[in-house]
Design a protein around this motif. Structure first.
Motif, PDB file in Angstrom:
ATOM      1  N   THR A 255      17.064 -38.896 -74.985  1.00  0.00           N
ATOM      2  CA  THR A 255      15.688 -38.467 -74.701  1.00  0.00           C
ATOM      3  C   THR A 255      14.678 -39.574 -75.003  1.00  0.00           C
ATOM      4  OG1 THR A 255      15.320 -37.588 -76.946  1.00  0.00           O
ATOM      5  CG2 THR A 255      16.319 -36.117 -75.328  1.00  0.00           C
TER       6      THR A 255
ATOM      7  N   PHE B  55      19.441 -38.365 -80.766  1.00  0.00           N
ATOM      8  CA  PHE B  55      18.739 -37.900 -79.564  1.00  0.00           C
ATOM      9  C   PHE B  55      18.386 -39.068 -78.645  1.00  0.00           C
ATOM     10  CE2 PHE B  55      17.355 -34.915 -83.026  1.00  0.00           C
ATOM     11  CZ  PHE B  55      18.158 -33.846 -82.632  1.00  0.00           C
TER      12      PHE B  55
ATOM     13  N   SER C  35      14.124 -33.774 -79.082  1.00  0.00           N
ATOM     14  CA  SER C  35      13.724 -34.818 -78.146  1.00  0.00           C
ATOM     15  C   SER C  35      12.848 -35.866 -78.831  1.00  0.00           C
ATOM     16  CB  SER C  35      12.944 -34.195 -76.971  1.00  0.00           C
ATOM     17  OG  SER C  35      12.371 -35.198 -76.168  1.00  0.00           O
TER      18      SER C  35
END
Length: 215
Positions: free
Chosen positions: A86, A83, A29
């Motif tokens: 996120t 990612f 994240s």
């Protein structure tokens, strides 16, 4: 002017990059991380190390430069691609052109030598002094910072503090004074003052850093 060789103080900066990479990779994240700050640091390293293969100082120096460039670029890849779901774009809203344009203009006005490499190197020094602002702005908007993000910010801040100590040492021992680096370093350290206080009084005592209660 050729930038001074990378020395052991830069390991605190490298530690900051590694902390951030580990935080993103282990949690999968990018929450709480400013992609804009990382982008500015990547721009700093690109402009500063354009002469990477033109001016060889030492193997150590070259390796450290490559590590900085690669690790920061990988961090950007994690944030904006791997990612990206996120990544909090709403809170990472600082307008970085307000940092890039003035520091670039200042590099043309105040530099050691009016040449392409020198202006880009000077620009990287000025930009680095304010590159953390998007991250600090993001923390102020969310009102808190994860412990690992706080460690990352602290490592970045202490890196510049060590350089100030080095400048003081060089002034007294070598009679060397570089006002461009000194002024930029002082500005960067001042930006961290409030964060340092919160880090010492909260994070080091096992508490999560929260800002809203201090506003």
């Amino acid at each position: 002017m050729v930038p001074p060789p990378v020395d052991k103080r830069d390991f605190s900066h490298l530690a900051a990059i590694i902390i951030l990479l580990l935080k993103i990779w282990t949690t999968r994240s990018c929450a709480g991380v400013s992609g804009k700050s990382v982008l500015l640091y990547d721009l700093v390293f690109i402009c500063r190390y354009l002469d990477l293969f033109l001016h060889h100082v030492s193997i150590y120096n070259t390796i450290m430069k490559v590590i900085y460039l690669v690790s920061t670029t990988v961090t950007l890849y994690f944030i904006y691609f791997k990612f990206k779901t996120t990544y909090d774009r709403n809170h990472d809203s600082f307008r970085i052109e307000l940092l890039i344009l003035p520091t670039l203009a200042l590099a043309f006005v105040w530099n050691h030598d009016f040449s392409v490499f020198e202006i880009l190197w000077t620009f990287s020094i000025y930009l680095e002094s304010v590159a953390i602002l998007p991250q600090l702005y993001m923390v102020s908007k969310t009102g808190e910072a994860e412990t690992i993000t706080s460690h990352y910010l602290f490592a970045l801040g202490i890196y510049r503090f060590f350089y100030i100590l080095n400048w003081i040492y060089r002034y007294y021992m070598e009679d060397y004074l570089d006002w461009i680096s000194i002024v930029s370093g002082v500005i960067q350290t001042v930006l961290y003052c409030d964060f340092f206080y919160l880090y010492i009084t909260k994070v080091l005592r096992g508490r999560k850093m929260r800002l809203r209660e201090n506003i």
